[in-house]
Scaffold this motif. Sequence first.
Motif, PDB file in Angstrom:
ATOM      1  N   ILE A  99       0.972  -1.110   0.273  1.00 50.62           N
ATOM      2  CA  ILE A  99      -0.317   0.089   0.126  1.00 50.62           C
ATOM      3  C   ILE A  99       0.941   0.956  -0.016  1.00 50.62           C
ATOM      4  N   LEU A 100       1.018   2.207  -1.449  1.00 55.55           N
ATOM      5  CA  LEU A 100       1.579   3.056  -1.094  1.00 55.55           C
ATOM      6  C   LEU A 100       1.039   4.607  -0.625  1.00 55.55           C
ATOM      7  N   GLY A 101       1.302   5.171   0.888  1.00 60.13           N
ATOM      8  CA  GLY A 101       0.949   6.024   1.485  1.00 60.13           C
ATOM      9  C   GLY A 101       0.202   5.403   2.695  1.00 60.13           C
ATOM     10  N   SER A 102      -0.068   6.050   3.753  1.00 65.55           N
ATOM     11  CA  SER A 102      -0.321   5.321   5.339  1.00 65.55           C
ATOM     12  C   SER A 102      -1.913   6.802   6.111  1.00 65.55           C
ATOM     13  N   GLY A 103      -1.997   7.315   4.696  1.00 67.46           N
ATOM     14  CA  GLY A 103      -3.825   7.945   5.588  1.00 67.46           C
ATOM     15  C   GLY A 103      -4.597   7.564   5.551  1.00 67.46           C
ATOM     16  N   LYS A 147       5.947   7.851   2.884  1.00 70.28           N
ATOM     17  CA  LYS A 147       7.293   9.091   3.158  1.00 70.28           C
ATOM     18  C   LYS A 147       7.405   9.521   4.836  1.00 70.28           C
ATOM     19  N   TYR A 148       6.270  10.115   5.460  1.00 74.64           N
ATOM     20  CA  TYR A 148       7.190  10.197   6.707  1.00 74.64           C
ATOM     21  C   TYR A 148       7.106   9.725   7.606  1.00 74.64           C
ATOM     22  N   SER A 149       8.336   9.912   8.827  1.00 78.07           N
ATOM     23  CA  SER A 149       8.035   8.739  10.091  1.00 78.07           C
ATOM     24  C   SER A 149       6.938   8.773  11.065  1.00 78.07           C
ATOM     25  N   LEU A 161       2.735   7.149  10.903  1.00 80.94           N
ATOM     26  CA  LEU A 161       1.131   7.499   9.785  1.00 80.94           C
ATOM     27  C   LEU A 161      -0.034   8.058  10.178  1.00 80.94           C
ATOM     28  N   GLY A 162      -0.558   7.954   9.123  1.00 80.31           N
ATOM     29  CA  GLY A 162      -1.722   8.581   9.263  1.00 80.31           C
ATOM     30  C   GLY A 162      -1.877   9.534   7.904  1.00 80.31           C
ATOM     31  N   GLY A 163      -0.610  10.297   7.400  1.00 81.31           N
ATOM     32  CA  GLY A 163      -1.452  10.984   5.952  1.00 81.31           C
ATOM     33  C   GLY A 163      -2.329  12.398   6.465  1.00 81.31           C
ATOM     34  N   VAL A 164      -2.277  13.076   5.644  1.00 81.35           N
ATOM     35  CA  VAL A 164      -2.977  14.222   6.173  1.00 81.35           C
ATOM     36  C   VAL A 164      -3.851  14.428   7.012  1.00 81.35           C
ATOM     37  N   ILE A 204      -2.956   2.496  -4.635  1.00 79.35           N
ATOM     38  CA  ILE A 204      -2.295   3.299  -4.733  1.00 79.35           C
ATOM     39  C   ILE A 204      -2.959   4.080  -3.512  1.00 79.35           C
ATOM     40  N   ALA A 205      -3.100   4.784  -2.182  1.00 82.32           N
ATOM     41  CA  ALA A 205      -3.682   5.904  -1.830  1.00 82.32           C
ATOM     42  C   ALA A 205      -2.302   6.954  -1.354  1.00 82.32           C
ATOM     43  N   ALA A 206      -2.109   7.949  -2.130  1.00 83.48           N
ATOM     44  CA  ALA A 206      -0.794   8.769  -1.575  1.00 83.48           C
ATOM     45  C   ALA A 206      -1.401  10.219  -1.817  1.00 83.48           C
ATOM     46  N   ASP A 255      -0.559  27.464   3.906  1.00 87.00           N
ATOM     47  CA  ASP A 255      -1.407  26.246   3.350  1.00 87.00           C
ATOM     48  C   ASP A 255      -2.020  25.946   4.514  1.00 87.00           C
ATOM     49  N   SER A 256      -2.654  24.881   4.785  1.00 85.81           N
ATOM     50  CA  SER A 256      -3.422  24.093   5.982  1.00 85.81           C
ATOM     51  C   SER A 256      -2.847  23.813   7.252  1.00 85.81           C
ATOM     52  N   THR A 257      -1.207  22.624   6.201  1.00 87.36           N
ATOM     53  CA  THR A 257      -0.580  22.749   7.230  1.00 87.36           C
ATOM     54  C   THR A 257       0.304  23.569   7.891  1.00 87.36           C
ATOM     55  N   GLY A 275      -8.722  24.621  -2.023  1.00 88.00           N
ATOM     56  CA  GLY A 275      -9.079  23.411  -2.587  1.00 88.00           C
ATOM     57  C   GLY A 275      -7.318  22.270  -2.619  1.00 88.00           C
ATOM     58  N   ARG A 276      -7.520  21.057  -3.118  1.00 88.65           N
ATOM     59  CA  ARG A 276      -6.420  20.094  -3.349  1.00 88.65           C
ATOM     60  C   ARG A 276      -6.521  19.907  -4.256  1.00 88.65           C
ATOM     61  N   VAL A 277      -4.980  19.049  -4.354  1.00 87.32           N
ATOM     62  CA  VAL A 277      -4.778  18.766  -6.077  1.00 87.32           C
ATOM     63  C   VAL A 277      -4.351  17.126  -5.536  1.00 87.32           C
ATOM     64  N   ALA A 326      -6.704   1.845  -6.671  1.00 88.59           N
ATOM     65  CA  ALA A 326      -6.524   2.994  -6.212  1.00 88.59           C
ATOM     66  C   ALA A 326      -7.522   3.656  -4.646  1.00 88.59           C
ATOM     67  N   ILE A 327      -7.327   4.193  -4.166  1.00 91.93           N
ATOM     68  CA  ILE A 327      -8.613   4.699  -3.271  1.00 91.93           C
ATOM     69  C   ILE A 327      -7.792   5.950  -2.784  1.00 91.93           C
ATOM     70  N   GLY A 328      -9.599   6.497  -2.317  1.00 91.87           N
ATOM     71  CA  GLY A 328      -8.840   8.312  -1.256  1.00 91.87           C
ATOM     72  C   GLY A 328      -8.950   8.423  -2.008  1.00 91.87           C
ATOM     73  N   ASP A 329      -7.764  10.573  -1.764  1.00 90.05           N
ATOM     74  CA  ASP A 329      -8.363  11.725  -2.523  1.00 90.05           C
ATOM     75  C   ASP A 329      -7.120  11.317  -4.009  1.00 90.05           C
TER      76      ASP A 329
HETATM   77  P1  FAD Z   1      -3.968  11.257   2.936  1.00 86.49           P
HETATM   78  O1  FAD Z   1      -4.006  11.106   4.329  1.00 86.49           O
HETATM   79  O2  FAD Z   1      -3.011  12.766   1.956  1.00 86.49           O
HETATM   80  O3  FAD Z   1      -2.824  10.091   3.063  1.00 86.49           O
HETATM   81  C1  FAD Z   1      -1.096  10.293   2.011  1.00 86.49           C
HETATM   82  C2  FAD Z   1      -0.418   9.936   2.927  1.00 86.49           C
HETATM   83  O4  FAD Z   1       0.913   8.818   1.085  1.00 86.49           O
HETATM   84  C3  FAD Z   1       0.755  11.000   3.428  1.00 86.49           C
HETATM   85  O5  FAD Z   1       1.062  10.376   4.388  1.00 86.49           O
HETATM   86  C4  FAD Z   1       1.510  10.932   2.313  1.00 86.49           C
HETATM   87  O6  FAD Z   1       3.407  11.216   2.879  1.00 86.49           O
HETATM   88  C5  FAD Z   1       2.216   9.637   1.781  1.00 86.49           C
HETATM   89  N1  FAD Z   1       2.209   9.603   0.960  1.00 86.49           N
HETATM   90  C6  FAD Z   1       1.773   9.842  -0.719  1.00 86.49           C
HETATM   91  N2  FAD Z   1       2.244   9.797  -2.251  1.00 86.49           N
HETATM   92  C7  FAD Z   1       3.657   8.721  -1.628  1.00 86.49           C
HETATM   93  C8  FAD Z   1       4.975   7.976  -2.066  1.00 86.49           C
HETATM   94  N3  FAD Z   1       4.601   7.761  -3.362  1.00 86.49           N
HETATM   95  N4  FAD Z   1       5.412   7.215  -1.035  1.00 86.49           N
HETATM   96  C9  FAD Z   1       5.281   7.646   0.078  1.00 86.49           C
HETATM   97  N5  FAD Z   1       4.349   7.704   1.159  1.00 86.49           N
HETATM   98  C10 FAD Z   1       3.903   8.471   0.271  1.00 86.49           C
HETATM   99  N6  FAD Z   1     -11.786  14.818   6.028  1.00 86.49           N
HETATM  100  C11 FAD Z   1     -12.658  14.555   6.845  1.00 86.49           C
HETATM  101  O7  FAD Z   1     -13.549  13.970   6.432  1.00 86.49           O
HETATM  102  N7  FAD Z   1     -12.579  14.848   7.856  1.00 86.49           N
HETATM  103  C12 FAD Z   1     -11.989  16.180   8.577  1.00 86.49           C
HETATM  104  O8  FAD Z   1     -13.165  17.229   9.616  1.00 86.49           O
HETATM  105  C13 FAD Z   1     -11.348  16.990   7.544  1.00 86.49           C
HETATM  106  N8  FAD Z   1     -10.155  17.323   7.732  1.00 86.49           N
HETATM  107  C14 FAD Z   1      -9.178  18.278   7.405  1.00 86.49           C
HETATM  108  C15 FAD Z   1      -8.927  19.861   7.286  1.00 86.49           C
HETATM  109  C16 FAD Z   1      -7.126  19.960   6.737  1.00 86.49           C
HETATM  110  C17 FAD Z   1      -6.804  21.130   7.009  1.00 86.49           C
HETATM  111  C18 FAD Z   1      -6.911  18.774   5.663  1.00 86.49           C
HETATM  112  C19 FAD Z   1      -6.161  19.411   5.075  1.00 86.49           C
HETATM  113  C20 FAD Z   1      -8.365  17.973   5.159  1.00 86.49           C
HETATM  114  C21 FAD Z   1      -9.505  17.422   6.021  1.00 86.49           C
HETATM  115  N9  FAD Z   1      -9.562  16.225   5.843  1.00 86.49           N
HETATM  116  C22 FAD Z   1     -10.714  16.257   6.047  1.00 86.49           C
HETATM  117  C23 FAD Z   1      -9.595  15.580   4.272  1.00 86.49           C
HETATM  118  C24 FAD Z   1      -8.530  14.542   4.849  1.00 86.49           C
HETATM  119  O9  FAD Z   1      -7.482  14.513   5.675  1.00 86.49           O
HETATM  120  C25 FAD Z   1      -8.272  13.397   3.820  1.00 86.49           C
HETATM  121  O10 FAD Z   1      -9.474  13.653   2.875  1.00 86.49           O
HETATM  122  C26 FAD Z   1      -7.298  12.393   3.863  1.00 86.49           C
HETATM  123  O11 FAD Z   1      -6.671  11.946   4.880  1.00 86.49           O
HETATM  124  C27 FAD Z   1      -7.530  11.605   2.712  1.00 86.49           C
HETATM  125  O12 FAD Z   1      -6.706  10.539   3.027  1.00 86.49           O
HETATM  126  P2  FAD Z   1      -6.129   9.428   2.507  1.00 86.49           P
HETATM  127  O13 FAD Z   1      -5.277   8.181   2.443  1.00 86.49           O
HETATM  128  O14 FAD Z   1      -6.305   9.533   0.583  1.00 86.49           O
HETATM  129  O15 FAD Z   1      -5.110  10.401   1.766  1.00 86.49           O
END
Ligand code: FAD
Length: 467
Positions: free
Chosen positions: A11-15, A37-39, A41-44, A143-145, A164-166, A272-274, A310-313
Amino acid sequence: MSKEIKAQVVILGSGPAGYSAAFRAADLGLETVIIEKYSTLGGVCLNVGCIPSKALLHVSKVIEEAKALSEHGVLFGEPSTDIDKIRIWKDKVVTQLTGGLQGMAKMRKVTVVNGFGKFTGANTIEVQGDDENTTITFDNAIIAAGSRPIKLPFVPHDDPRVWDSTDALELRSVPKRLLVLGGGIIGLEMGTVYKSLGSEVDVVEFADQLVPAADIDIVQVYTKKVKSKFNIMLSTKVTGVEAKEDALYVSFEGKNAPSEAKPYDAVLVAVGRVPNGLSLDAEKAGITVTERGFIEVDKQLRTNVPHIHAIGDVVGQPMLAHKGTHEGHVAAEVIAGKKHYFDPKTIPSVAYTEPEMGWVGLTEKEAKEQGINYEKSVFPWAASGRAIASDCTAGMTKLIFDKDTHRVIGGAVVGTNGGELLGEIGLAIEMGCDAEDMALTIHAHPTLNESVGLAAEIYEGSITDLP
Ligand code: FAD
C-alpha cells in the motif's frame, strides 16, 4: 544500502485510506507492506488535517462559549491564551493517534517501510529511504497517495507569511490581520480558530456564497451568525499578493473588493487540493493517470491495471477521510477474493465551524440538477427546546424527500454540533426510509437530534404549527 522484500499487498501511502486498507488486508490474512514518506502513519488527516484542526476548533469553541456565558451571568473574565501550550496540546492529540496506528500496524504484523515510493514495473516499487532503498515485489498494490494543497501562480508561496493549511495548523503565531483566501470548509475552520485566538479575519470567496457545495439556505444561517466576526467578501477574487517588509499587500477584484491593496500579516491559501497521482511513476506499471493527477478506478477500486487498486483523495471527490476509509476496506476485501463494491448512496460532508454545516445524500442543488421531483421540510432550531436552553438557536434541520415515494433522499443541518445529526439521516437514506418511518421514530427530548424527527413530522403534516 538496498534491501528486497516481497508482499502479497503493498500500500502506497498511510493516510486514512491507506492504513484502513492495510489493516483490513492484514486481518484477512494477507502479507501486507505499507509505504510512507513521513516518519509517522496517518497521512494528512491525522497529522495535518482532520485531527489537529478539530483539536484547535475545540479550543476555539471553549473560548467562544466562555465569552457567551458572560451574558448569562457566568463570568470567567476575558479569555487569555498561551499558544505554546495550545500547540503542545494539539501535538499531543496527534501523537496519541499516530502512535496508536503504529501499535495497530505492529500488532497486525504490517511491515512499514519509510521513504518515497515509485513504481518501477507492474509488480515492483522502489522506495527511497533516508538510509537505505527498498525494492518491493508485490502481487497486488493499492495506491493511497492522497493530495496536497493547491498553490496559486500569483501568490508568493515561499514567503513565510503565506500559509497553506499545514502552516496554519502549526500555530506558530497569531497574526493581527489574517486573510483567508477561499471560503470553503478548510478556510472557514482555520478562520474560526484564528478569530478566537485574536486575529482580525477577512474571508474572500470567488463564488456568491461560502461553502459553494452546500445549499444556500444552510449557508445563509451560518453567514448571518458569523458576519459580525469575519469580514466576508463574496463574488470577489484576489488578483495579486505583493510581499513587502511590513505586510502582504493583497489586491482584489469583484463585487465586494476593497478599492486599494489591503495589508495583511498572513494570508492562508485554502482554495482546494490536488491529487498526488503524478509523482509515482505510475506509467511504469501501465497505470493511467489524468492530467490533473487523479487515478481512475472502477467500483472495485481497480485501476486500468487489474491487480493495482487506488483509493482515497487520489481517486477523486469528495476528498474526505471517511470516504477513503471505506474505499480502503473494499479494495483490501476485493484483493482477498471477496465480491465487494464501493457504491455508497451517501457520503456525509461537514464543516466543523461554529455553527457547523453538514449535508448527506442529495443536496437541493443536486436534486434540481438531476431533475428529481423533490420536496423539502425544515425544522428551525429557534423552535427547539434544547437549542433554546443551550443558547444555540442559529440552526436548522432540513430533510429532502422524493415527492412521489416520500422517501428521504437528502438532509442538511446547520447549527452547533449539527454534524452529529447526519448519522441518522444517512442511515435513513441508506435503508430507504420514508417520512413516516422517520416521523414515527421516537427521539429523546430534549435533544437537537429531535429536530430530525420533527422535520419529518412537519412533512407528514402531523405538525402544522410550530411553538
Ligand atoms: P492522505 O491522508 O493525503 O495520505 C496520503 C499519504 O501518502 C501521506 O501520508 C503521504 O505522505 C503519503 N505518500 C504520498 N505519496 C507517497 C509516496 N510516493 N511514497 C510514500 N508515501 C507517499 N476530511 C474529513 O473527512 N474530515 C475532516 O474533518 C477533514 N479535515 C481536514 C482538515 C484539513 C486542514 C485538511 C487539509 C484536510 C481535511 N480533511 C478532512 C481531508 C482529509 O484529510 C483527506 O481526505 C484524507 O486525509 C485523505 O486520505 P488519503 O488516505 O487518501 O490520503
